[in-house]
Design an enzyme around this catalytic site. Structure first.
Site, PDB file in Angstrom:
ATOM      1  CD  GLN B 221      -2.653  -1.252   2.594  1.00 17.59           C
ATOM      2  OE1 GLN B 221      -2.832  -2.342   3.130  1.00 17.59           O
ATOM      3  NE2 GLN B 221      -3.149  -0.138   3.130  1.00 17.59           N
ATOM      4  CD  GLU B 738      -8.909   3.876   7.702  1.00 11.98           C
ATOM      5  OE1 GLU B 738      -7.936   3.184   7.416  1.00 11.98           O
ATOM      6  OE2 GLU B 738      -8.794   4.962   8.294  1.00 11.98           O
TER       7      GLU B 738
END
Lengths: 291, 793
Positions: B221, B738
């Site tokens: 990532q 998130e």
């Protein structure tokens, strides 16, 4: 997936399959749906020297009722075939209740009932259903066929009494004398999860009275459990609350659960009792509605 | 005639995801799709034991297998000073075990072979002689006086404690507690979970001796951080390292850390001078890579009888596994745990935290927000419910009394964060109205009379997303900025690259929408590329919901630089001074003469063919963006449930979500993020955990034990929105990826606790498995699910 090296055979007759089994010194496995075997080979928990793929053998994918009501399921009949079966829905209430909750839709498309019985996983749903129905399998070997009751077939976790050169070609549910009733309840954390607890209750009714009964338990012991005493206690009753309490208690005692991440042993026993009561009450209610 | 921004795929357009075209056609390019000439395959041998001394490793039988090219062990790595590697939290982690194994699944040896089957056969042929040691699976065991020392490799480490840390105002908090009418306390465990991306980790290392260049394709990532780490650890020149992160099948924080498999594949490629591919299997991923949570709370709240929160005390014990390898970029030992209670107006707060080593997999705080924010908000909302209950107050009213008010921004939280915007009360009211709060309370009472248990759970929270500002956030000293580079070609088409790395978030779609919004270039004319360190500008990657807050801001800023240059070109083309140029989306015109204008595309071609005297040709630029603050989205999640009192099974009736993430770039993608997050929240509340037995065996190392919910059992979600633009972000956006994972779990747990409220139970640890709920109902006590899982002899 990267399994260990194995030989692959795809016979086109049962006799060829038996000959291959006979020559493999117990190192061969039959591949039907493969939904348990292939994952175990992937993890190298199973490493058979030979895989005998029976999917090319014609005429094993049936399920039907004989004229006398005996119900037969061929070795290549998939879970999904049973789930969609009008015959099953009309004649086998316990099986019809179990068919949609076996594993998940993907597994059901490929997996087979007979394969599930032979895999003898204590978490297998079909074995308890068949035990509750007094079902059997037909095993074929070099010397012909024999019937083995499912309650005798499984003699331990992932163990059966089949000889190395025998292949289970059919499962059989005997004809009912009375009216068939029954149900299957399964507690699972998620679709496709193994059962925390599964309970199969089958009964034959003459009017409102139980003439014969069977109870099989999934996932609460080292092998499928035949709660015969619990089932026996129901015979002659009309499934009243007191009779169900007794059977529920006996079934809970017959269970041999372990505490694990799915739940405590006490909890699993409690669910066994609850499910026996719930299925019994449901049979009793539907009997009343029919009457 | 101004452009229609929605039609060109600008801000607010629910544009279809351009990347999906290749994904749904099976044309993605994932790590395992990449095949290089002469490539070898690597497999890892893992420890079957949680804690054991290695007496010997005999790999001779593996070397003898035809097709095995190399067997690597800890001793071979130690000879090259590579047996241990630094972690992102300034600890060390074994690459391949030398002295001891410290968790089940730890990497012990690697086999490189002609194909993956042979590599796996090679692993099976290695004989390791282990001397078992007592395993430790929770903080209590770790801190016991006679506990075996897990990290005996570290000089000066004489206990299993990793850190002791505190933050906040101890005295002020003590005073608040002294003045309290009611003190509410609760203890709980947030179990270990795993990000579990559908694609596990993997790498292909390709060292070319002739050019001295190392190319590593890997599932990361944050490719630039990896390049920096490889340069520092392997001491290779940075310009000779190329990290390529191809299409990623999910990340969720799992693909931020450096794992032993990556390191060994690089070493093997250097030694063998052939490309070496390592593809982790799902069990390897679950048993050894970055997990989330596994933290214990002792929480206390000082309350005034009118419902005001006077103070909060929290103590956390975090279980870090065998190595402290948290991937979190703050200077705070327990991450952003102290962002708890940021949405409430409270007087004082104090947090103490201790971290311990255990014989479990390392690499905590991953999984769709963490840096401990997920735990902070879960603990907060569970504490809030217990407090309201202790005061005998309505759950919603208690929150309304204590939420920070709209006119109180900017608001300094008791632990020092600065929240800058929000309409918390409006979100709560919208959620309550959507769920039909008063009606449900009546239904609940009615149902209870008939023996049915209904419950409602609320979770309200703001969370710090988008690390971060450079004052407080860095990784290995590198500040947490991000970057964008925009090249507008002469025909007005454009190529945009950023330092972020999409893993399914849809950057290829949304970044183009920001360019469209800023420049009026249709989104479909903008190609977005990320993940190749040889081409992408330096950035810190994608996690912590930071892409839109940081890289997305850089995209806006570089677009504005392009617009500024285009304006000068427009003035030249229109033969007026720059001050007389006006901008509307996609077009410059002459002030007072709107018919006289040039499009951005006409400016683009002029940048290559008709630039003003003295102007550098071309239309490209880059921007590095260091955000002044974190972004603070707010959410209100409400769930209703029915619990079967006989079995403890609970079903979700409804879920209402109100999210305020500021300006939404692509509402469809935002809604997808929220639904995905709520699904994960439901999973953690209902079924999902990695636990351990007393022998340290990991229960949850496969998908039969570690459960991902399917469409079958996942409830439906009803989504609502409030928009409070972020005051410091160029386009007013906040992080969103998130929020629902962070705020969602408490809504489900609160609902179940509410349903069984009569039992006098304050807490059941997640996941709320039926047996735990049943035990709480029947025994009337809290139920802890902390490891070791109960087993019978």
């Amino acid at each position: 997936m990267y399994p260990s090296r194995f030989r692959y055979e795809a016979p086109s007759t049962v006799d060829e399959a038996i000959a291959l089994l006979a020559g493999a010194n117990g190192e061969a496995k039959i591949l039907a749906g493969g939904q348990s075997l292939i994952p175990m080979m992937k993890l190298r928990f199973a490493a058979p020297a030979m895989l005998i793929d029976i999917n090319g053998i014609a005429g094993l994918d049936y399920h039907h009722s004989d004229a006398d009501g005996t119900f037969r399921i061929g070795a290549l009949c998939r879970h999904a075939d049973l789930e969609k079966s009008a015959t099953l829905a009309a004649s086998q209430p316990t099986m019809a209740a179990a068919a949609p909750v076996v594993a998940d839709p993907l597994v059901r498309t490929r997996g087979t009932l007979v394969g599930s019985l032979c895999h003898a996983d204590p978490q297998g749903d079909w074995a308890s259903v068949m035990v509750s129905l007094g079902g059997s399998i037909v095993a074929q070997g070099p010397n012909g066929r024999r019937a083995v009751a499912v309650s005798d077939l499984i003699d331990g976790p992932f163990q059966t009494v089949l000889a190395d050169d025998e292949i289970a070609i059919e499962a059989v549910v005997p004809a009912a004398i009375g009216t068939r009733a029954g149900g299957y309840l399964k507690l699972e954390r998620r679709v496709g999860d193994f059962a925390t607890v599964g309970v199969a209750v089958s009964a034959e009714m003459s009017g409102a009275t139980v003439s014969q009964a069977g109870i099989g338990l999934t996932g609460v012991g080292p092998a499928t459990i035949n709660a015969a005493e619990a089932a026996g206690s129901l015979v002659g009753t009309s499934l009243d609350a007191e009779a169900l309490d007794t059977a529920a208690q006996l079934a809970a005692e017959a269970a041999q659960p372990r505490s694990d991440h799915r739940g405590s042993a006490d909890y699993k026993r409690h669910v066994v009792a609850t499910f026996v009561r719930r299925i019994g009450a449901q049979i009793q209610r539907s009997g009343q509605e029919a009457a | 005639m101004a452009l229609d921004e929605i039609k060109i795929g600008g801000l607010g357009a629910s544009r279809r995801r351009v990347e999906d075209n290749r994904f749904i056609r099976g044309k993605g390019n994932y790590i395992d799709d990449i095949v290089l000439p002469g490539m070898l395959h690597m497999e890892i041998l893992r420890s079957p034991l949680a804690h054991a001394r290695i007496r010997s490793i005999d790999a001779s039988a593996a070397w003898a297998i035809p097709g095995v090219r190399m067997v690597l062990t800890g001793d071979m790595l130690a000879a090259r000073n590579l047996a241990w590697m630094p972690t992102l939290s300034y600890d060390t982690q074994a690459v391949l075990a030398t002295d001891k194994v410290r968790f089940q699944g730890q990497e012990v040896a690697c086999v490189v072979a002609d194909d993956p089957y042979i590599a796996k056969d090679g692993c099976e042929a290695i004989v390791v002689d282990y001397e078992p040691l007592p395993p430790i699976v929770n903080p209590t065991q770790a801190k016991a006086p006679d506990a075996p020392l897990i990290r005996d490799d570290k000089t000066g480490q004489d206990s299993n404690v990793v850190f002791d840390w505190e933050v906040g105002d101890r005295e002020g908090t003590d005073r608040a507690f002294a003045e309290a009418d009611v003190i509410s306390t609760i203890e709980m465990h947030y179990p270990r979970s795993h990000p579990s991306p559908i694609e596990a980790c993997g790498s292909i290392a390709d060292f070319n001796r002739a050019t001295s260049k190392l190319t590593v394709y890997m599932t990361t990532q944050a490719p630039h951080i990896i390049r920096a780490a490889v340069a520092l650890v392997a001491e290779l020149p940075e310009h000779m390292i190329r990290i390529v992160s191809p299409d990623l099948g999910g990340g969720f924080g799992n693909k931020v850390p450096v794992y032993p498999g990556y390191v060994v594949s690089i070493l093997a490629s250097i030694l063998l001078e052939r490309p070496v591919k390592w593809i982790e299997d799902k069990s390897g991923n679950l048993i050894s890579t970055g997990f989330g949570r596994d933290i214990y709370l002792k929480g206390e709240m000082a309350l005034r009888s009118d419902g005001r929160i006077l103070g909060v005390r929290m103590h956390t014990d975090s279980d870090h596994g065998a190595f402290f390898s948290d991937a979190q970029p703050s200077k705070f030992k327990v991450g952003l745990m102290h962002s708890a209670f940021s949405c409430y107006d409270i007087g004082a707060a104090h947090l103490t935290a201790q971290g311990v080593y255990t014989n479990k997999a390392p690499g905590g705080v991953a999984y769709r927000c963490s840096f401990r924010v997920t735990e902070a908000m879960f603990f907060q909302e569970r504490m809030v419910q217990a407090a309201a209950s202790d005061l005998g107050m309505d759950q919603a009213e208690f929150r309304r009394i204590n939420l920070v008010r709209d006119d109180d921004f900017p608001h300094r939280t008791p632990w020092g964060f600065l929240t800058d915007s929000g309409q918390y009360g409006k979100c709560l009211d919208l959620g309550l109205e959507a769920i039909g709060y008063e009606d449900f309370l009546r239904q609940k009472e009615e149902a209870r009379k008939r023996g049915r248990l209904l419950g409602i759970g609320i979770s309200t929270m703001t969370e710090p997303l988008g690390a971060g500002n450079s004052r407080e956030y860095d990784i290995l000293g590198i500040k947490m900025f991000d970057s964008a580079e925009l090249k507008v070609h002469m025909t007005g088409k454009a190529l945009l690259r950023t330092g972020a790395k999409t893993q399914g978030q849809g950057h290829e779609t949304t970044w183009a929408q920001i360019v469209a919004h800023e420049l009026g270039i249709p989104a479909e004319d903008v190609l977005v590329e990320e993940g190749d360190t040889d081409t992408a500008p330096f950035g810190m990657g994608t996690y912590a919901s930071r892409s839109t807050p940081v890289a997305g801001a850089a995209v806006a800023m570089v677009s504005r630089k392009i617009r500024a240059k285009a304006r000068r070109i427009a003035a030249h083309l229109l033969e007026v001074s720059e001050e007389d140029i006006e901008w509307e989306l996609g077009r410059f015109s002459v002030r007072g003469a709107p018919d006289r204008g040039v499009t951005i595309q006409e400016c683009a071609i002029a940048a290559y063919s008709n630039m003003p005297d003295g102007m550098e040709p071309g239309l490209e630029n880059n921007a590095y963006y260091d955000p002044p603050n974190l972004t603070w989205p707010f959410a209100c999640y409400i769930a209703t449930v029915e619990v079967d009192p006989e079995t403890g099974v609970w079903d979700v009736l409804r879920v209402v979500a109100v999210d305020d993430c500021g300006v939404r770039i692509n509402p469809m993608i935002v809604e997808g993020q929220i639904m995905g997050g709520l699904t994960e929240a439901y999973a953690m509340a209902n079924m999902q955990f990695i636990t351990f037995d007393e022998d340290g065996n990991c229960i949850g190392s496969n998908y039969m034990d570690y459960l991902l919910p399917t469409a079958w059992e996942t409830p439906g979600f009803e989504l609502h929105e409030v928009v409070t633009p972020c005051p410091h972000h160029p386009i007013g956006a906040k992080g969103i990826g998130e929020c629902a994972t962070v705020g969602g779990p408490a809504a489900f747990v609160n609902a179940v606790i509410d349903a069984i409220g009569d039992a006098g139970v304050r807490n059941i640890d997640m996941p709320l498995l039926p047996d735990r709920v049943h035990e709480a109902i029947t025994a009337g006590h809290d139920v802890s699910g902390a490891p070791p899982v109960k087993t019978e002899p």
